[in-house]
Motif scaffolding. Structure first.
Motif, PDB file in Angstrom:
ATOM      1  N   GLU A   1       0.840  -1.214   0.000  1.00 34.30           N
ATOM      2  CA  GLU A   1       0.000   0.000   0.000  1.00 34.30           C
ATOM      3  C   GLU A   1       0.871   1.260   0.000  1.00 34.30           C
ATOM      4  N   HIS A  61       0.627   4.145  -2.884  1.00 32.98           N
ATOM      5  CA  HIS A  61       0.370   5.560  -2.560  1.00 32.98           C
ATOM      6  C   HIS A  61       1.566   6.452  -2.932  1.00 32.98           C
ATOM      7  N   GLU A 115       1.698   9.562  -5.779  1.00 30.42           N
ATOM      8  CA  GLU A 115       2.303  10.871  -5.489  1.00 30.42           C
ATOM      9  C   GLU A 115       3.435  11.195  -6.484  1.00 30.42           C
TER      10      GLU A 115
END
Length: 191
Positions: A6, A10, A14
């Motif tokens: 995860e 993420h 970004e």
């Protein structure tokens, strides 16, 4: 607490958003994720291999928003309107990420995974339509594959508003009303 996979997903979102897909290096992703580069390769063979995982996260967010927004006790039309609102909201809130996914998946061999990624959402919409069909609210000749058409129409309408020029809230209201009207006719809604 996020697990390592995860964190990678993420961080990739970004990094891709900041630098673009082409310029992002795996080292950028692992630095943001706070993990060793070798750990990245335990989960993904390349930076583009992260795209389906990002898409999965977005589909999960969409399903959650739709389930949260659609109130079971409401009429079919109201629930349809709530589903449209939820999808437009997710598209507005995550427009950069969605644009990245489309760019990333379209440029890779991972586009074939799209069907699998969307399956849970198609299944939910399919059940929603089956219930309406069973209760005689929509035309009897509706096919179960119609769920993909419904999702496609709503998402592409939201994307026309938010992915290209996101400062069009007045146009979004018009577009949502048009989508609802179109779906009412296409589904043969009995009011």
């Amino acid at each position: 607490m996020m697990n390592k996979k995860e964190k990678i997903i993420h961080a990739a979102i970004e990094a891709f958003r900041d630098k673009g897909i082409e310029k992002t290096k795996i080292s950028d992703i692992v630095t943001l994720a706070g993990i060793a580069q070798g750990t990245f390769y335990l989960y993904f063979p390349s930076k583009l291999a992260v795209m389906p995982a990002i898409a999965e996260v977005m589909v999960e967010k969409t399903i959650a928003a739709v389930k949260n927004h659609v109130q079971a006790e409401e009429s079919f039309i109201t629930k349809l309107e709530q589903m449209i609102d939820a999808i437009f909201m997710v598209t507005r809130d995550y427009r950069e990420v969605l644009a990245l996914i489309y760019a990333g998946l379209a440029s890779t061999e991972y586009i074939k995974e799209w069907e699998t990624i969307y399956e849970p959402f198609c299944s939910w919409v399919s059940t929603f339509l089956k219930q309406a069909k069973t209760s005689g609210v929509i035309r009897d000749s509706i096919d179960v594959g119609t769920a993909k058409l419904v999702i496609g129409l709503i998402e592409s309408s939201a994307e026309q508003i938010y992915l290209y020029d996101f400062k069009q809230e007045d146009k979004a209201l018009i577009q949502k009303a048009e989508v609802l009207e179109f779906l009412k006719h296409a589904l043969g809604v009995q009011e």
